[in-house]
Design a protein around this motif. Structure first.
Motif, PDB file in Angstrom:
ATOM      1  N   ASN A  20     -12.933   3.495   4.901  1.00  8.52           N
ATOM      2  CA  ASN A  20     -12.258   4.371   5.869  1.00  8.52           C
ATOM      3  C   ASN A  20     -12.809   5.782   5.767  1.00  8.52           C
ATOM      4  O   ASN A  20     -13.039   6.296   4.681  1.00  8.52           O
ATOM      5  CB  ASN A  20     -10.748   4.412   5.601  1.00  8.52           C
TER       6      ASN A  20
ATOM      7  N   LYS B 272     -18.127   5.770  10.703  1.00  9.42           N
ATOM      8  CA  LYS B 272     -18.605   4.697  11.583  1.00  9.42           C
ATOM      9  C   LYS B 272     -18.228   4.948  13.034  1.00  9.42           C
ATOM     10  O   LYS B 272     -19.066   4.900  13.943  1.00  9.42           O
ATOM     11  CB  LYS B 272     -18.028   3.344  11.119  1.00  9.42           C
ATOM     12  N   THR B 273     -16.940   5.223  13.257  1.00  6.51           N
ATOM     13  CA  THR B 273     -16.490   5.462  14.630  1.00  6.51           C
ATOM     14  C   THR B 273     -17.147   6.718  15.206  1.00  6.51           C
ATOM     15  O   THR B 273     -17.512   6.757  16.385  1.00  6.51           O
ATOM     16  CB  THR B 273     -14.957   5.594  14.662  1.00  6.51           C
ATOM     17  N   THR B 274     -17.330   7.721  14.356  1.00  4.31           N
ATOM     18  CA  THR B 274     -17.994   8.940  14.825  1.00  4.31           C
ATOM     19  C   THR B 274     -19.413   8.626  15.285  1.00  4.31           C
ATOM     20  O   THR B 274     -19.877   9.148  16.304  1.00  4.31           O
ATOM     21  CB  THR B 274     -18.007   9.989  13.701  1.00  4.31           C
TER      22      THR B 274
ATOM     23  N   GLN C  15     -11.700   1.567  18.813  1.00  5.47           N
ATOM     24  CA  GLN C  15     -10.948   1.088  17.657  1.00  5.47           C
ATOM     25  C   GLN C  15      -9.455   1.042  17.991  1.00  5.47           C
ATOM     26  O   GLN C  15      -8.770   0.065  17.732  1.00  5.47           O
ATOM     27  CB  GLN C  15     -11.207   2.023  16.477  1.00  5.47           C
TER      28      GLN C  15
HETATM   29  N1  LIG Z   1     -12.072  14.327  16.500  1.00  8.66           N
HETATM   30  C1  LIG Z   1     -12.043  14.563  15.185  1.00  8.66           C
HETATM   31  N2  LIG Z   1     -11.673  15.774  14.712  1.00  8.66           N
HETATM   32  C2  LIG Z   1     -11.663  16.021  13.390  1.00  8.66           C
HETATM   33  N3  LIG Z   1     -12.026  15.135  12.450  1.00  8.66           N
HETATM   34  C3  LIG Z   1     -12.413  13.921  12.846  1.00  8.66           C
HETATM   35  C4  LIG Z   1     -12.445  13.569  14.232  1.00  8.66           C
HETATM   36  N4  LIG Z   1     -12.882  12.290  14.338  1.00  8.66           N
HETATM   37  C5  LIG Z   1     -13.095  11.872  13.074  1.00  8.66           C
HETATM   38  N5  LIG Z   1     -12.819  12.834  12.173  1.00  8.66           N
HETATM   39  C6  LIG Z   1     -12.986  12.740  10.725  1.00  8.66           C
HETATM   40  O1  LIG Z   1     -14.307  12.319  10.473  1.00  8.66           O
HETATM   41  C7  LIG Z   1     -14.325  11.407   9.376  1.00  8.66           C
HETATM   42  C8  LIG Z   1     -14.989  10.135   9.809  1.00  8.66           C
HETATM   43  O2  LIG Z   1     -14.110   9.477  10.724  1.00  8.66           O
HETATM   44  P1  LIG Z   1     -14.466   8.121  11.450  1.00  8.66           P
HETATM   45  O3  LIG Z   1     -13.361   7.834  12.396  1.00  8.66           O
HETATM   46  O4  LIG Z   1     -15.829   8.170  11.988  1.00  8.66           O
HETATM   47  O5  LIG Z   1     -14.407   7.100  10.233  1.00  8.66           O
HETATM   48  P2  LIG Z   1     -14.512   5.530  10.261  1.00  8.66           P
HETATM   49  O6  LIG Z   1     -15.663   5.171   9.391  1.00  8.66           O
HETATM   50  O7  LIG Z   1     -14.525   5.010  11.632  1.00  8.66           O
HETATM   51  O8  LIG Z   1     -13.181   5.130   9.517  1.00  8.66           O
HETATM   52  P3  LIG Z   1     -12.153   3.945   9.802  1.00  8.66           P
HETATM   53  O9  LIG Z   1     -12.666   2.770   9.068  1.00  8.66           O
HETATM   54  O10 LIG Z   1     -10.877   4.438   9.233  1.00  8.66           O
HETATM   55  O11 LIG Z   1     -12.091   3.738  11.269  1.00  8.66           O
HETATM   56  C9  LIG Z   1     -12.898  11.222   8.930  1.00  8.66           C
HETATM   57  O12 LIG Z   1     -12.679  12.048   7.805  1.00  8.66           O
HETATM   58  C10 LIG Z   1     -12.098  11.677  10.114  1.00  8.66           C
HETATM   59  O13 LIG Z   1     -10.869  12.225   9.684  1.00  8.66           O
END
Ligand SMILES: Nc1ncnc2c1ncn2[C@@H]1O[C@H](COP(=O)(O)OP(=O)(O)OP(=O)(O)O)[C@@H](O)[C@H]1O
Ligand SMILES: [Mg+2]
Lengths: 366, 267
Positions: B52, B56-58, B99
């Motif tokens: 988490n 990835k989502t970013t 997601q």
């Molecule tokens: N719009 C936003 N503004 C501020 N911080 C963000 C934003 N989007 C994501 N983050 C932060 O960027 C980091 C990466 O987030 P991301 O959603 O890409 O993770 P992820 O790998 O998809 O995780 P998960 O498995 O929980 O979905 C996290 O610390 C998240 O809090």
């Protein structure tokens, strides 16, 4: 589900027919028929005053409902846009030698209508484009700003608003001295606007607008130009508000900046809220309740002890809006919808059938 | 324009579909992506793993145009998309899921699947229905079948169960006829049986379709993908075939603390 054996074409047309004969459509058709026959038995005051005003406000409020229900945009600029059309008509039709103010172009009234609608539509396009990147409370604030700025613009450009207003604006010969004709024309226009908005909802354009209401981010990632779409919807609503504005100025015979100030702007929002911002027919229902309250309620016993006339009316309408908001966020239309569903459930219960909840779950649709 | 076309031609020859160069995304002080490089080939099946908050989502958001990178370059089919808004992606054949589902909750399943197709075609400004619409409707119904929603096709999306909403989310990406699909945790919240169905669906996709998959369920990810990339704290920490990743000690180290969460029912 579908009747087996029937030719697909016939089954299709039967389904279409059944859809057209929904309870909602039947009620609307009956109300329309009643409205068209009203001059035969209604008093002159009721037809030419209460109901004519109801139709004008109903069309204007329907543009708020259209934008809110399909586009998720609550606009406070609709009364301003109606006012723009009114001012344009006023400036265009008053004759040079008339004892009035404004540009006094002295045009043919029908040409004036086209001119007024063109200007209103253009203004709506620009205002819509500027607001199209915002949603929710920000959209509301921007359109409120439009309303306030519009009031000051017309107030300060006196050649356009003729110091304290333009008077002696005559409707075209067709309606002059024929208030009943004007009323009937407004009923027909109301029906056209209502049907057009409902048909629009199932066109590709209307569906996309509802998609934008539900999730603009998804829409953008599917390739939609979200702000253009919002702008076009706002422009269409502006054009329609312009139609209401034209009739409004014909009916009033005059227009001044105060008539588009924040007061009437909020009144129109109240009309939409009373009727229910999620249901188109609510616009006319809300308009009727509002106009009727304005004309009849202030003389009621008890109420006639509250302050001066304006305060009386505002108190009543305020309490009314409060009650409706508490009872049903979807306004009167929402209340009616709930009563209808309740009745249907009762019928189901008395028949001893258990198939109630599925239908009850299908809530009100715009 | 000319250089774009030339670049596109050369990319085509190499079969490269997506190219990320040193992509950095910072949200205020937080660096969500710290210089990610990634190349995706036509027909690739790439799974993105990571705990988490790994970013990835970013990364998806950057590729899809929903988030602009702080620095770096995004090239899709040889065209520099770094500054291009999200709405131009569908023309490049890119489709994605979210997601957290993003559906048109007030519209029916069929209308959701119909709308998903009209944006790319430019039909959405039309006031009249036409033959194209009939085709879109037909495809919408077929897709409803594919994602097991045929019997709820007339139900408003907001009234669907959680699992059905996830299925519709996938359907809306696939119905656009994409060349490049990005699925963000498609299996999350699905039952075991539904996950199995999902894997079968992913395996049955046209081999020409390029797939980028974020998935916490290792089983789903490693079966559906031919290549795996592991991220942690905004950086790529490992990549390889599913078999290599399965035994990679670094991956085990990263996942050790959260192994249970990764395999179990993810929220
Ligand atoms: N719009 C936003 N503004 C501020 N911080 C963000 C934003 N989007 C994501 N983050 C932060 O960027 C980091 C990466 O987030 P991301 O959603 O890409 O993770 P992820 O790998 O998809 O995780 P998960 O498995 O929980 O979905 C996290 O610390 C998240 O809090
Ligand atoms: Mg994520």
């Amino acid at each position: 589900m579908s009747p087996t054996g029937a030719a697909p074409g016939r089954a299709q047309s039967r389904r279409t027919l059944r859809r057209l004969l929904s309870a909602r459509n039947v009620v609307v058709a009956a109300a329309t028929a009643l409205a068209l026959l009203l001059p035969l038995f209604g008093s002159n005051f009721f037809v030419e005053f209460v109901m004519t005003r109801t139709m004008i406000l109903g069309i204007a409020a329907a543009t708020i409902v259209f934008l809110a229900a399909y586009g998720g945009m609550v606009s406070l600029a609709q009364y301003l846009l109606a006012g723009v059309a009114g001012f344009m008509v006023g400036n265009a039709v008053v004759a040079q030698d008339a004892w009035s103010k404004g540009l006094k172009l002295g045009w043919n009234p029908w040409v004036a209508v086209l001119f007024a609608l063109a200007v209103t539509t253009a203004v709506a396009f620009v205002l819509g484009a500027l607001a199209s990147r915002t949603t929710g409370i920000y959209f509301l604030m921007i359109t409120l700003t439009y309303a306030v700025i519009g009031y000051y613009v017309f107030g300060s450009i006196t050649p356009l608003s003729g110091f304290g207003g333009i008077t002696g604006i005559d409707p075209p010969g067709l309606f002059e001295d024929h208030p009943q004709r004007m009323y009937l024309a407004l009923v027909v226009l109301s029906v056209l606007v209502y049907v057009a908005f409902r048909v629009l909802a199932v066109t590709p354009f209307g569906l996309a607008l509802q998609g934008i209401r539900d999730d603009p981010v998804r829409m953008a990632s599917l390739g939609f130009n979200v702000s253009l779409h919002r702008t076009l919807a706002f422009t269409l609503a502006g054009f329609t508000a312009g139609l209401a504005g034209v009739f409004n100025v014909w009916w009033n015979g005059q227009i001044d900046p105060t008539s588009i100030s924040i007061g009437p702007t909020l009144d129109l929002l109240i009309v939409a809220v009373i009727g229910g911002t999620l249901s188109l027919e609510g616009a006319w229902l809300g308009a009727f309740v509002f106009v009727a309250a304005n004309n009849y309620l202030r003389n009621l016993p008890l109420v006639d002890h509250i302050g001066i006339t304006e305060a009386r009316f505002n108190t009543i309408v305020g309490v009314l809006v409060l009650l409706i908001m508490i009872l049903s966020p979807d306004g009167l239309a929402g209340i009616i919808d709930r009563i209808r569903l309740g009745l249907r459930r009762l019928v189901h219960l008395s028949r001893g059938s258990g198939a109630g909840p599925a239908e009850a779950a299908a809530g009100s649709k715009p | 324009m000319n250089t774009d076309a030339a670049a596109a031609a050369s990319a085509d020859r190499r079969g490269s579909l997506l190219n990320l160069e040193a992509v950095v995304v910072a949200f205020g002080g937080l660096q969500a992506l710290g210089g990610v490089d990634l190349q995706v080939w036509k027909g690739d099946r790439l799974a993105l793993l990571g705990p988490n908050g790994a970013g990835k989502t970013t990364l998806f958001n950057v590729i899809a145009g929903d988030v602009k990178p702080t620095s770096g370059r995004v090239t899709i089919k040889g065209i520099d998309c770094t500054e291009l808004p999200a709405r131009f992606r569908p023309r490049l054949g890119v489709a994605r899921t979210y997601q957290k589902t993003r559906l048109f909750r007030g519209l029916t399943v069929e209308d959701n699947l119909y709308l998903a197709q009209t944006g790319r075609s430019g039909r959405h400004l039309a006031l009249l229905r036409s033959g194209v619409d009939a085709e879109f409707r037909e495809r919408a119904r077929a897709m409803a079948e594919t994602v097991w929603l045929a019997d709820v096709i007339g139900v408003t999306a907001g009234d669907l169960s959680h699992g059905q909403q996830r299925q519709l989310e996938i359907g809306m990406a696939l119905v656009t006829g994409p060349e490049f699909v990005m699925l963000d945790e498609p299996a999350s919240g699905l039952s075991r049986g539904e996950r199995e169905r999902l894997v079968q669906l992913l395996l049955s996709l046209d081999p020409d379709i390029t797939l980028l998959l974020i998935e916490h369920d290792m089983d789903v990810a490693l079966r559906a993908a031919q290549r795996v990339m592991v991220m942690n704290e905004g950086e790529t920490v490992a990549s390889g075939t599913p078999d290599e990743i399965r035994v990679d000690p670094l991956v085990h180290a990263i996942y050790l603390g959260s192994e249970a969460g990764l395999r179990g029912a993810d929220p």
